[in-house]
Structure formats: C-alpha cells, structure tokens
Design a protein around this motif. Structure first.
Motif, PDB file in Angstrom:
ATOM      1  N   ASP A  40      18.424  82.757   2.026  1.00  0.00           N
ATOM      2  CA  ASP A  40      16.919  82.693   2.516  1.00  0.00           C
ATOM      3  C   ASP A  40      16.089  82.036   1.557  1.00  0.00           C
ATOM      4  O   ASP A  40      16.697  82.184   0.330  1.00  0.00           O
ATOM      5  CB  ASP A  40      16.597  84.252   2.713  1.00  0.00           C
ATOM      6  CG  ASP A  40      17.219  85.126   3.868  1.00  0.00           C
ATOM      7  OD1 ASP A  40      17.862  84.494   4.625  1.00  0.00           O
ATOM      8  OD2 ASP A  40      16.994  86.372   3.803  1.00  0.00           O
ATOM      9  N   LYS A 130       6.707  97.499   0.946  1.00  0.00           N
ATOM     10  CA  LYS A 130       8.144  97.311   0.657  1.00  0.00           C
ATOM     11  C   LYS A 130       8.411  96.401   2.141  1.00  0.00           C
ATOM     12  O   LYS A 130       9.212  95.294   2.051  1.00  0.00           O
ATOM     13  CB  LYS A 130       8.767  98.407   0.608  1.00  0.00           C
ATOM     14  CG  LYS A 130      10.325  98.056   0.543  1.00  0.00           C
ATOM     15  CD  LYS A 130      11.090  99.350   0.219  1.00  0.00           C
ATOM     16  CE  LYS A 130      12.822  99.148   0.079  1.00  0.00           C
ATOM     17  NZ  LYS A 130      13.366 100.074  -0.410  1.00  0.00           N
ATOM     18  N   LEU A 131       8.118  96.964   3.250  1.00  0.00           N
ATOM     19  CA  LEU A 131       8.528  96.320   4.535  1.00  0.00           C
ATOM     20  C   LEU A 131       7.841  94.799   4.628  1.00  0.00           C
ATOM     21  O   LEU A 131       8.562  93.950   5.010  1.00  0.00           O
ATOM     22  CB  LEU A 131       8.122  97.255   5.710  1.00  0.00           C
ATOM     23  CG  LEU A 131       8.352  96.851   7.244  1.00  0.00           C
ATOM     24  CD1 LEU A 131       8.122  97.979   8.310  1.00  0.00           C
ATOM     25  CD2 LEU A 131       7.639  95.510   7.758  1.00  0.00           C
ATOM     26  N   ARG A 133       6.854  93.149   2.326  1.00  0.00           N
ATOM     27  CA  ARG A 133       7.385  91.976   1.116  1.00  0.00           C
ATOM     28  C   ARG A 133       8.809  91.356   1.631  1.00  0.00           C
ATOM     29  O   ARG A 133       8.915  90.319   1.494  1.00  0.00           O
ATOM     30  CB  ARG A 133       7.569  92.721  -0.242  1.00  0.00           C
ATOM     31  CG  ARG A 133       6.458  92.798  -0.885  1.00  0.00           C
ATOM     32  CD  ARG A 133       6.613  93.306  -2.520  1.00  0.00           C
ATOM     33  NE  ARG A 133       7.266  94.430  -2.327  1.00  0.00           N
ATOM     34  CZ  ARG A 133       6.489  95.843  -2.668  1.00  0.00           C
ATOM     35  NH1 ARG A 133       5.217  95.511  -2.801  1.00  0.00           N
ATOM     36  NH2 ARG A 133       7.101  96.798  -2.893  1.00  0.00           N
ATOM     37  N   GLY A 134       9.634  92.152   2.431  1.00  0.00           N
ATOM     38  CA  GLY A 134      10.849  91.838   2.872  1.00  0.00           C
ATOM     39  C   GLY A 134      10.616  90.935   3.934  1.00  0.00           C
ATOM     40  O   GLY A 134      11.386  89.905   4.242  1.00  0.00           O
ATOM     41  N   ALA A 135       9.842  91.183   4.759  1.00  0.00           N
ATOM     42  CA  ALA A 135       9.527  90.212   6.069  1.00  0.00           C
ATOM     43  C   ALA A 135       8.819  89.050   5.533  1.00  0.00           C
ATOM     44  O   ALA A 135       9.236  87.891   6.205  1.00  0.00           O
ATOM     45  CB  ALA A 135       8.665  91.121   7.224  1.00  0.00           C
ATOM     46  N   ALA A 138      11.145  86.256   2.260  1.00  0.00           N
ATOM     47  CA  ALA A 138      12.559  85.694   2.554  1.00  0.00           C
ATOM     48  C   ALA A 138      12.308  85.194   3.842  1.00  0.00           C
ATOM     49  O   ALA A 138      12.419  85.752   5.027  1.00  0.00           O
ATOM     50  CB  ALA A 138      13.651  86.773   2.418  1.00  0.00           C
ATOM     51  N   SER A 189      13.381  89.100   8.395  1.00  0.00           N
ATOM     52  CA  SER A 189      14.518  90.179   8.146  1.00  0.00           C
ATOM     53  C   SER A 189      13.448  91.590   8.208  1.00  0.00           C
ATOM     54  O   SER A 189      12.820  91.624   7.234  1.00  0.00           O
ATOM     55  CB  SER A 189      15.098  90.186   7.002  1.00  0.00           C
ATOM     56  OG  SER A 189      15.868  88.994   6.661  1.00  0.00           O
ATOM     57  N   THR A 191      13.062  95.464   8.870  1.00  0.00           N
ATOM     58  CA  THR A 191      13.155  96.966   8.477  1.00  0.00           C
ATOM     59  C   THR A 191      12.418  97.941   9.074  1.00  0.00           C
ATOM     60  O   THR A 191      11.128  97.682   9.341  1.00  0.00           O
ATOM     61  CB  THR A 191      13.755  97.108   7.390  1.00  0.00           C
ATOM     62  OG1 THR A 191      12.688  97.072   6.450  1.00  0.00           O
ATOM     63  CG2 THR A 191      14.544  96.148   6.728  1.00  0.00           C
TER      64      THR A 191
END
Length: 213
Positions: A40, A130-131, A133-135, A138, A189, A191
C-alpha cells in the motif's frame, strides 16, 4: 538399408551421444516470479485524501450516517418492449429519470439517500479515528471495477472545514468530500463495519437494505 546409409546413421548417433556428454550441464534457473505484489502507498501529498487524514487529529466530534445507494431499477433491466435500435437512448433516459426521482423524494448526501444520522459518542471517537486512519492512510495498489454502494459515512469538522468520508464495504472503496463537494474516490482497506452497524442500531437509525442480486 545399404552399408553406406547404415554407416551414416551410426556416425550421426555417435556424434549426438558425444555432444551430449561434452556439453556442460546447464545451471538450474530460479523460478520466475509470476505475481508481483506491491505494498500500500501513502496518499499523494496535497490530495483530498491526505488533507482528510491530517485533519483527523483536530476532529473533536463526528457524525455517523446510514446511507442507501441508488440501484438499477427493474425497469432498466427489462427493455423487451423497446426496439433494439433505441435501447441505448431508452436506458439513458430511464437512468436519468430514476436518479432524479431517487433524490427528489428524500434527503440525499452525495447522491446517496440518507436513512438517518447519529453523533459519534466521545467513547467511540478513538475507534473512529483508527478506522479512518486505516482507510485514508493506506492506498491499495490495485484498481477495482466494483460499482460502490455507500452505506455508511463518517463526517467531522477540523480547522473550520467539514470532511465527509463515505464507505463502501463490499467494494473496499471510499468517497471523500470537503465542505460538501466531492473531491476524491479510491480504494481503501475498511474495517469495523459491525461496530458502525451496532452504533446505528443503538441510536434507532435503520440500516441500508441489502443490494439487489
């Protein structure tokens, strides 16, 4: 076979046997890589994705929305009564009419119908960050031909700007809006879909209906 041809065959066979013994053995080659997996990537500097990611640190409150995406109505699938030469025009006209009616009869958010909203509780803000930051942080290296259906959105205000992140879990895609204007779409990505659904359910907000087959 006469003696001349027999001698020729024997000579050729002997020469081939000698060359096979004399030739040095070939070195075994390592297997070729069939697939090349890339990691990523970070969002491009200055992009809407990078701006939304940086703004997360200053977000003090957020809103979770339940959305229902427009889907192709049955009338677009059955064109048996339309002459074949007029199919494209008929599809375009019905498509436009259906999209307009979709947002005329209910509140829409980036052309997606709003089923309800609820504030994100202070205890859930860290999980939301957190969700996102991941989405946002990357960028997957692969494209997608999946048609996204956005069923969740997280919105927050930071430094006087409003950021809306629409999430399509089935397709792994996001839409990024800033101050009400769509700015970027892309792969992500994603979650915590179940956690978002539970938050909406606790607040009495309906979830989107399942997609039509």
């Amino acid at each position: 076979m006469d003696s001349w041809h027999k001698g020729l065959c024997v000579g050729v066979a002997a020469a081939l046997a000698w060359s096979a013994q004399a030739a040095p053995p070939k070195k075994a080659e390592p297997p070729k890589e069939i697939y090349s997996f890339k990691r990523d990537a970070a969002p491009a500097p200055g992009s809407a994705r990078a701006q939304a990611l940086a703004a997360l640190a200053g977000a003090q409150e957020a809103t979770l929305s339940s959305l229902q995406s427009w889907t192709f109505p049955d009338e677009l699938k059955d064109l048996s009564e339309v002459p074949r030469a007029q199919h494209n025009q008929a599809v375009a006209e019905r498509y436009q009419r259906s999209r307009q009616q979709w947002c005329e009869s209910a509140e829409c958010f980036y052309q997606t119908r709003v089923l309800g909203r609820t504030p994100v509780a202070a205890a859930d803000l860290d999980a939301m960050r957190k969700l996102l930051r991941g989405a946002l942080g990357a960028v997957p290296p692969y494209p997608s031909t999946c048609l996204p259906q956005y069923r969740h959105a997280l919105s927050y205000v930071s430094a006087g700007k409003r950021y809306d992140i629409l999430l399509s879990y089935p397709c792994g895609q996001i839409l990024i809006g800033i101050d009400g204007q769509e700015r970027e779409r892309g792969q992500a990505s994603l979650t915590q879909q179940r956690a978002l659904d539970e938050m909406l359910t606790r607040a009495g907000v309906p979830l989107a209906a399942p997609a039509k087959p």
